[in-house]
Design a protein around this motif. Structure first.
Motif, PDB file in Angstrom:
ATOM      1  N   SER A 193       2.036  -9.942  12.648  1.00 52.56           N
ATOM      2  CA  SER A 193       2.366  -8.512  12.645  1.00 52.56           C
ATOM      3  C   SER A 193       1.504  -7.699  13.604  1.00 52.56           C
ATOM      4  O   SER A 193       1.306  -6.502  13.396  1.00 52.56           O
ATOM      5  N   PRO A 237       5.407  -3.566  12.817  1.00 55.41           N
ATOM      6  CA  PRO A 237       5.035  -3.284  11.423  1.00 55.41           C
ATOM      7  C   PRO A 237       5.773  -4.232  10.467  1.00 55.41           C
ATOM      8  O   PRO A 237       6.994  -4.393  10.573  1.00 55.41           O
ATOM      9  N   THR A 259      -1.533 -10.999   9.174  1.00 51.18           N
ATOM     10  CA  THR A 259      -0.618  -9.898   8.879  1.00 51.18           C
ATOM     11  C   THR A 259      -1.328  -8.789   8.115  1.00 51.18           C
ATOM     12  O   THR A 259      -1.147  -7.599   8.396  1.00 51.18           O
ATOM     13  N   TYR A 260      -2.165  -9.171   7.174  1.00 52.09           N
ATOM     14  CA  TYR A 260      -2.789  -8.184   6.301  1.00 52.09           C
ATOM     15  C   TYR A 260      -3.976  -7.496   6.982  1.00 52.09           C
ATOM     16  O   TYR A 260      -4.344  -6.388   6.594  1.00 52.09           O
ATOM     17  N   GLU A 304      -1.909  -4.953   9.211  1.00 53.10           N
ATOM     18  CA  GLU A 304      -1.342  -3.881   8.392  1.00 53.10           C
ATOM     19  C   GLU A 304      -2.420  -2.997   7.787  1.00 53.10           C
ATOM     20  O   GLU A 304      -2.259  -1.782   7.675  1.00 53.10           O
ATOM     21  N   HIS A 321       3.457   0.779   7.175  1.00 60.69           N
ATOM     22  CA  HIS A 321       2.425  -0.229   6.919  1.00 60.69           C
ATOM     23  C   HIS A 321       2.434  -0.610   5.447  1.00 60.69           C
ATOM     24  O   HIS A 321       2.995   0.101   4.605  1.00 60.69           O
ATOM     25  N   CYS A 363      -3.265  -5.310   1.150  1.00 54.84           N
ATOM     26  CA  CYS A 363      -3.894  -6.009   2.279  1.00 54.84           C
ATOM     27  C   CYS A 363      -5.254  -6.573   1.869  1.00 54.84           C
ATOM     28  O   CYS A 363      -5.585  -7.728   2.191  1.00 54.84           O
TER      29      CYS A 363
END
Length: 257
Positions: free
Chosen positions: A186, A190, A210-211, A214, A226, A232
């Protein structure tokens, strides 16, 4: 009287940080080039040509910071560790009067420090390329927290890879494993907007990076779609809970053979 485990841990960490400082120029050139080119091409050139929407660079830069945090840590944990196992120089560390877990955690912290440095240095590089950042300054402490967690997760992943793969295969392993992780992290889009591609969304959800991406977007550019910050942080904590024991298992398995 033998030294305390904490003293040995900090001694090993100081040694690794000294090596990092001496190799900083090469490390930065190695890990900053790809994110810099991505930011220049996707954030500036394609935007000037009208192929990317206005404000895309603002979306992209937090993802590239996340990329540096995770991948620089993974790379700087795996490559040296694989080489040390082959040359048996790792035996010097194995003789340290501390449990094996302390040695593994130290390697994760040392690699995470490189990831954190390269991630932080991506910020002025991005400001130079883009001309401005327009980040929410109140989100900087949370952004630093996500970056640290991402670098630790990358370090744990790197220790696992470096313990399992020989130096002769570490290059091809990275070329096969890292591009999928890069493009499902990501960094370039988004995560919430992937509803139209559910199979790809599922792949991205399995990627710890990804986390980080984000979390940074939520902290620094909350106007962009987000994931919630708590999600996250929880996902990165779970990644550490999984990857750290995996690294310890792989390291112990390699060390006793």
């Amino acid at each position: 009287m033998p030294p305390s485990p904490w003293r040995v841990f900090w001694g090993l960490l100081e040694h690794d940080l000294l090596i990092t400082r001496k190799q900083l120029g090469g490390v930065l050139a190695q890990v900053l080039m790809q994110p810099l080119l991505m930011l220049l091409v996707f954030g500036k050139v394609l935007g000037a040509l009208g192929y990317t929407p206005p404000g895309y660079a603002r979306l992209l830069l937090p993802g590239l910071v996340a990329l540096n945090a995770f991948f620089a840590a993974a790379q700087n944990a795996s490559f040296p560790l694989a080489m040390e196992f082959t040359t048996r120089t790792i035996e010097n560390r194995l003789r340290a009067p501390v449990p094996l877990a302390w040695i593994v955690v130290e390697r994760i912290f040392a690699a995470a420090s490189r990831g954190l440095v390269t991630a932080v240095l991506m910020v002025p590089v991005g400001a130079l390329v883009l001309g401005e950042l327009s980040w929410r300054t109140a989100g900087l402490p949370a952004a630093l927290g996500y970056t640290v967690l991402g670098a630790l997760a990358g370090g744990a992943a790197g220790v696992t890879i470096g313990s399992l793969v020989s130096p002769a295969r570490i290059g091809i392993t990275f070329s096969l494993v890292m591009p999928p992780l890069l493009f499902t992290g990501s960094a370039q889009f988004p995560f919430p907007e992937l509803a139209a591609v559910p199979w790809f969304r599922a792949l991205c959800a399995l990627n710890p990076m990804t986390y980080v991406s984000e979390g940074l977007r939520g902290a620094l550019t909350p106007q962009i779609a987000h994931l919630p910050g708590w999600l996250c942080a929880l996902a990165l904590a779970l990644a550490l809970i999984v990857l750290t024991p995996a690294g310890l298992w792989a390291f112990r398995r390699r060390a006793i053979t």
